[in-house]
Design an enzyme around this catalytic site. Structure first.
Site, mmCIF file in Angstrom:
data_model
loop_
_atom_site.group_PDB
_atom_site.id
_atom_site.type_symbol
_atom_site.label_atom_id
_atom_site.label_comp_id
_atom_site.label_asym_id
_atom_site.label_seq_id
_atom_site.Cartn_x
_atom_site.Cartn_y
_atom_site.Cartn_z
ATOM 1 N N ARG A 1 0.844 -1.194 0.000
ATOM 2 C CA ARG A 1 0.000 0.000 0.000
ATOM 3 C C ARG A 1 0.882 1.248 0.000
ATOM 4 N NH1 ARG A 1 -4.798 -1.729 4.306
ATOM 5 N NH2 ARG A 1 -5.483 -3.559 3.120
ATOM 6 N N ARG B 1 2.475 0.741 10.244
ATOM 7 C CA ARG B 1 1.961 1.134 8.928
ATOM 8 C C ARG B 1 3.109 1.100 7.919
ATOM 9 N NH1 ARG B 1 -2.867 3.628 7.966
ATOM 10 N NH2 ARG B 1 -3.059 4.195 10.170
ATOM 11 N N GLU C 1 -6.168 -1.129 15.634
ATOM 12 C CA GLU C 1 -6.804 -2.067 14.708
ATOM 13 C C GLU C 1 -5.826 -3.167 14.283
ATOM 14 O OE1 GLU C 1 -8.083 -2.335 10.046
ATOM 15 O OE2 GLU C 1 -8.066 -0.339 10.985
ATOM 16 N N SER D 1 -10.040 -6.149 10.232
ATOM 17 C CA SER D 1 -11.278 -5.508 9.800
ATOM 18 C C SER D 1 -12.055 -6.531 8.981
ATOM 19 C CB SER D 1 -10.961 -4.274 8.953
ATOM 20 O OG SER D 1 -12.122 -3.526 8.693
ATOM 21 N N ARG E 1 1.153 -6.518 12.524
ATOM 22 C CA ARG E 1 0.527 -5.910 13.701
ATOM 23 C C ARG E 1 0.379 -6.924 14.833
ATOM 24 N NH1 ARG E 1 -3.584 -1.035 12.015
ATOM 25 N NH2 ARG E 1 -2.211 -0.102 10.449
#
Length: 426
Positions: free
Chosen positions: A261, A276, A348, A351, A390
């Site tokens: 990403r 991230r 988070e 999801s 994560r």
């Protein structure tokens, strides 16, 4: 993608649902485009029908010796032929304009999704686990992990910001987490393991609602392929264009892949550490099911992701996203947020979204009920089961010791070749 027939027949309901997403009414514009396109379609059909009738009548007039009528009919046919390409071009242009307009409208929220503007309006559904009571001040992973083999400097030297080089037992622990997740999802939860491409074409990205809206968030190669932002793209698009027989049971797929990403919209966010990254790994969960099964499948998928956190004994909470924080393609989303004691916050880690028929319409993926002739669009769901990096961060922060070492969770021991504690490499 939205069903134009639904918009045509339920304009007020459509606009009311868009309003919950914070968008202005669009049904009027879409219906006007649709009416103009349908009018041209009707004109084309009538012209084609009249051309066929006139062509047939030419032969009849000739056989009857009526040359004058035959010539008149020939002139009419020629006129229709000359007119039709223009009509076809107009119809195509209006169809493309309508589809382009539909393609950038987000999915409509489910009725039980809470109204809200941003993450502050999300609703905590449940929480699990006891937060560890540390006898010392726990460190954030960005401070704890470098001596253990999480090398931010080399990652930056090789590739720039938001890249990390893992070494030794740190790299092994990262791999162990992914292997444990895959084994849990396949052996315990019934998902079929896949190893899909991480380079995909435009159709795969469009079908899974990553194009056109999120082009800047993804990396594109020089030969016009895309590096997947998540294996949701590859797994879901694997059934694009298909008619699936029966679907008595949901089709459940999982994969552990690299993901990429650009993080175009996250300038300044999580610049420290492993949270991230431009390149990261996930174990993704995807389900394809009948419409009537998707709500139950959403709950099941979320529970499968929760099971990983519970097995690792990582405290977390389950959050129902509000309309303003929900993703573009989702009609309902649960986030799982793991407790990070070093940060003193929930973050988070998964999801899980039900997209309904939104992606299926874009991909043209249907199913045929057993014994039936009529087909219907499937429902698709996706979720992280979990984000590997994560999860590594959560393990490091929750299992750290005062001397800077990290205890390996019991469920990961079979994957660690006898390594029970991560210790400083320095």
């Amino acid at each position: 993608m939205h069903d134009i027939r639904f918009i045509r027949e339920n304009p007020d309901d459509f606009d009311a649902a868009l309003a919950r997403r914070g968008l202005e009414p669009l049904a009027g514009k879409l219906r006007t485009l649709d009416e103009q396109r349908r009018l041209l379609t009707t004109q084309l059909q009538e012209a084609q029908s009249r051309r066929n009738e006139a062509s047939k009548a030419i032969g009849q007039a000739m056989s009857q010796g009526d040359k004058e009528r035959a010539e008149a009919l020939k002139a009419e046919v020629a006129e229709i032929k000359a007119m039709m390409p223009g009509l076809e071009e107009q119809e195509k242009a209006l169809g493309e304009e309508l589809n382009a307009a539909l393609a950038i409208i987000p999915n409509l929220p489910a009725d039980d999704v809470p109204q809200g503007e941003d993450e502050s309006d999300n609703v905590e559904v449940s929480s699990w686990g006891e937060k560890r009571d540390f006898a010392f001040t726990p460190l954030e992973h960005a401070d704890l992990a470098p001596p253990l083999g999480m090398d931010f400097e080399t990652g930056t030297k090789l590739s720039g910001a938001r890249f990390t080089f893992l070494r030794g037992d740190m790299a092994r622990l990262h791999r162990a987490i992914a292997q444990f997740m895959l084994d849990q999802q396949t052996r315990e939860n019934g998902y079929t393991e896949c190893n899909p491409p991480v380079l995909v074409n435009d159709d795969a990205m469009f079908g899974t609602d990553k194009l056109p809206k999120f082009a800047e968030d993804s990396f594109r190669t020089t030969d016009n392929r895309w590096l997947i932002p998540t294996s949701e793209v590859s797994l879901t698009a694997s059934v694009a264009g298909e008619i699936i027989d029966d679907l008595a049971e949901p089709l459940r797929l999982t994969a552990h892949t690299l993901c990429f990403r650009s993080e175009a919209g996250s300038a300044g966010k999580d610049t420290r550490g492993f949270i991230r990254q431009h390149q990261f790994e996930k174990v993704e969960l995807v389900s394809i099911c009948k419409p009537e099964d998707s709500e139950a499948e959403h709950e099941r998928m979320t529970a499968c992701a929760e099971g990983i956190l519970q097995a690792l004994d990582l405290p977390y909470r389950k959050v129902l996203l509000c309309t303003g924080d929900m993703g573009f393609g989702a009609r309902k989303t649960y986030d799982l947020e793991v407790w990070l004691p070093g940060q003193g916050a929930y973050r988070e880690i998964s999801s899980c979204s039900n997209t309904g028929a939104f992606q299926a319409r874009r991909m043209n993926t249907r199913y045929r009920p057993e014994g039936g002739k009529k087909t219907d669009f499937v429902h698709t769901l996706n979720g992280s089961g979990l984000a590997v990096g994560r999860t590594l961060v959560a393990v490091l922060e929750n299992y750290q010791e005062e001397d800077g070492s990290v205890i390996v969770p019991d469920v990961l021991a079979p994957y660690m070749g006898g390594v029970e504690i991560l210790r400083s490499r320095q």
